[in-house]
Design an enzyme around this catalytic site. Structure first.
Site, short mmCIF file in Angstrom:
data_model
loop_
_atom_site.label_atom_id
_atom_site.label_comp_id
_atom_site.label_asym_id
_atom_site.label_seq_id
_atom_site.Cartn_x
_atom_site.Cartn_y
_atom_site.Cartn_z
N ASP A 1 0.84 -1.20 0.00
CA ASP A 1 0.00 0.00 0.00
C ASP A 1 0.87 1.25 0.00
OD1 ASP A 1 -2.36 1.37 -0.05
OD2 ASP A 1 -2.85 1.07 2.06
N GLU B 1 1.19 -13.02 12.75
CA GLU B 1 1.62 -11.79 13.40
C GLU B 1 1.45 -10.65 12.40
OE1 GLU B 1 2.68 -11.45 16.56
OE2 GLU B 1 2.38 -13.60 16.90
N ARG C 1 -11.78 1.85 -8.64
CA ARG C 1 -10.86 2.93 -9.05
C ARG C 1 -11.14 3.38 -10.48
NH1 ARG C 1 -5.12 2.19 -5.98
NH2 ARG C 1 -6.04 1.62 -3.98
N SER D 1 -7.29 -5.82 -5.34
CA SER D 1 -8.40 -6.40 -4.56
C SER D 1 -9.69 -6.37 -5.37
CB SER D 1 -8.59 -5.62 -3.26
OG SER D 1 -9.14 -4.33 -3.53
N LEU E 1 11.06 -20.52 -3.90
CA LEU E 1 10.05 -19.66 -3.28
C LEU E 1 8.69 -19.78 -3.97
CD1 LEU E 1 9.50 -17.09 -1.36
CD2 LEU E 1 9.97 -15.75 -3.41
N GLY F 1 0.16 5.34 -4.40
CA GLY F 1 -0.44 6.62 -4.79
C GLY F 1 0.17 7.77 -4.01
N ARG G 1 -0.36 8.78 -10.37
CA ARG G 1 -0.42 7.57 -9.54
C ARG G 1 0.26 6.38 -10.22
NH1 ARG G 1 -3.84 7.38 -5.25
NH2 ARG G 1 -4.20 5.17 -5.57
N HIS H 1 2.81 3.26 -8.97
CA HIS H 1 2.67 1.81 -9.18
C HIS H 1 3.93 1.25 -9.84
CE1 HIS H 1 -1.31 2.01 -7.68
NE2 HIS H 1 -1.84 2.63 -8.72
N LEU I 1 -6.92 -4.95 7.21
CA LEU I 1 -6.63 -6.06 6.29
C LEU I 1 -7.19 -5.83 4.89
CD1 LEU I 1 -7.07 -9.14 8.61
CD2 LEU I 1 -4.97 -8.42 7.48
N GLU J 1 -12.17 -4.97 -4.47
CA GLU J 1 -12.69 -3.62 -4.28
C GLU J 1 -11.95 -2.59 -5.15
OE1 GLU J 1 -11.93 -5.71 -1.61
OE2 GLU J 1 -14.05 -6.21 -1.40
C1 IPE Z 1 -5.35 -2.87 -0.34
O1 IPE Z 1 -5.01 -1.55 -0.57
C2 IPE Z 1 -5.33 -3.63 -1.63
C3 IPE Z 1 -4.02 -3.82 -2.23
C4 IPE Z 1 -2.89 -3.50 -1.68
C5 IPE Z 1 -4.04 -4.44 -3.51
P1 IPE Z 1 -6.11 -0.42 -0.76
O2 IPE Z 1 -5.39 0.86 -0.89
O3 IPE Z 1 -7.03 -0.77 -1.86
O4 IPE Z 1 -6.92 -0.52 0.61
P2 IPE Z 1 -7.88 0.51 1.34
O5 IPE Z 1 -8.89 0.95 0.35
O6 IPE Z 1 -7.02 1.64 1.81
O7 IPE Z 1 -8.43 -0.26 2.48
C1 IPE Z 2 -1.33 0.15 -3.44
O1 IPE Z 2 -1.14 1.50 -3.49
C2 IPE Z 2 -1.52 -0.47 -4.80
C3 IPE Z 2 -2.87 -0.98 -5.05
C4 IPE Z 2 -3.89 -0.96 -4.22
C5 IPE Z 2 -3.10 -1.54 -6.36
P1 IPE Z 2 -2.36 2.51 -3.52
O2 IPE Z 2 -2.69 2.78 -4.95
O3 IPE Z 2 -3.49 2.01 -2.71
O4 IPE Z 2 -1.72 3.78 -2.86
P2 IPE Z 2 -2.40 4.82 -1.88
O5 IPE Z 2 -3.02 4.06 -0.77
O6 IPE Z 2 -3.42 5.58 -2.68
O7 IPE Z 2 -1.28 5.70 -1.43
MG MG Z 3 -4.07 2.29 -0.78
#
Ligand code: IPE
Ligand code: IPE
Ligand code: MG
Length: 249
Positions: A32, A215, A83, A77, A143, A35, A45, A49, A203, A79
């Site tokens: 995470d 953990e 985006r 995810s 791995l 962005g 963004r 990535h 999570l 969800e």
């Molecule tokens: C969780 O990150 C999903 C991935 C890392 C692929 P998100 O950035 O989507 O999670 P939320 O929305 O902050 O919970």
């Molecule tokens: C994690 O970074 C990558 C994915 C969820 C695909 P984010 O894109 O969620 O980055 P933030 O949370 O906006 O900083």
């Molecule tokens: Mg994020």
């Protein structure tokens, strides 16, 4: 393609203040903060990535080198379909690029790739790339590198339950092992550690069943900045935890 991932000796691990017996066998990483990494630099963004993809290369190699058995990374995810389409397209095209660039090296180093999640959403070139990566590395025994794509833990559990019902399982006879065997992570070692970057402490629908006794290590580091050194700090923090599994020690 030469075998270029070194395997650390016990002495080399000691230099990193790591002990082989205190390493997790299976690590999950919620990648995470891509962005935010980009925003800090006034970049789009997608640049975050891309930087995340570079960091991932380092984490995969390092996991192999220290002798972790399985690494499961959360890349997209169920969800994340919420985006903007442009960001989703950029993510998937980066994924194609990742496999294109990395597959020879990963294969040469014995890495076994598994895509976990609902793969029916992928078609065309991406589907083919994912299938090739899994097929080509299926018999490797280094791995286990699992990439969670279109992954949601609730959907995974529902999928497993449906599969149990289809198999004719009867009420009262379903066991934890039977359900576990139908999850995407079937056959992998127990999840020992979840690392989440970017300061979030949730999570987000990742490995809900599997994390029963894992953990958790949360770091404020944004994923593109997760260097092997900072990852090592997370492994050290894990090593310092006392895992009781309900027992009195
Ligand atoms: C969780 O990150 C999903 C991935 C890392 C692929 P998100 O950035 O989507 O999670 P939320 O929305 O902050 O919970
Ligand atoms: C994690 O970074 C990558 C994915 C969820 C695909 P984010 O894109 O969620 O980055 P933030 O949370 O906006 O900083
Ligand atoms: Mg994020």
């Amino acid at each position: 393609m030469p075998n270029i991932y070194p395997k650390f000796t016990d002495a080399e691990l000691k230099e990193l203040s790591l002990i082989r017996d205190a390493l997790p066998r299976h690590v999950g990483v919620i990648m995470d903060g891509n962005g935010r990494w980009a925003k800090k630099r006034l970049l789009p963004r997608s640049a975050g990535h891309r930087a995340g993809m570079e960091a991932l290369r380092g984490i995969v190699r390092f996991s192999h080198s220290v002798g972790i058995d399985a690494l499961t990374v959360y890349a997209f995810s169920t969800e994340n379909w919420r985006r903007p389409r442009s960001e989703i397209d950029a993510l998937f095209s980066l994924l194609e690029e990742y496999f294109h660039k990395e597959i020879d090296e990963l294969d040469a180093n014995g890495v076994r790739i598994r895509i976990i999640g609902d793969k029916t959403a992928f078609e065309g070139k991406l589907k083919q790339i994912l299938e090739t990566a899994e097929g080509r590395t299926a018999n490797n025994n280094g791995l286990c590198f699992n990439i969670a794509l279109n992954y949601g833990s609730r959907a995974e559990i529902v999928h497993a339950v449906n599969s149990l019902i289809e198999s004719g399982a009867k009420a009262g006879e379903v066991t934890e092992e039977m359900l576990d065997r139908r999850l995407y992570t079937s056959g992998l070692p127990e999840l020992d550690l979840i690392v989440r970057t970017a300061g979030e402490q949730r999570l987000s629908n990742f490995l809900l069943w599997q994390c029963a006794y894992a953990e958790f290590v949360f770091t404020s580091t944004l994923f593109p900045d997760l260097s092997p050194e900072i990852y090592t700090e997370c492994l050290r923090e894990y090593a310092g935890r006392t895992r009781r599994f309900g027992k009195v020690l």
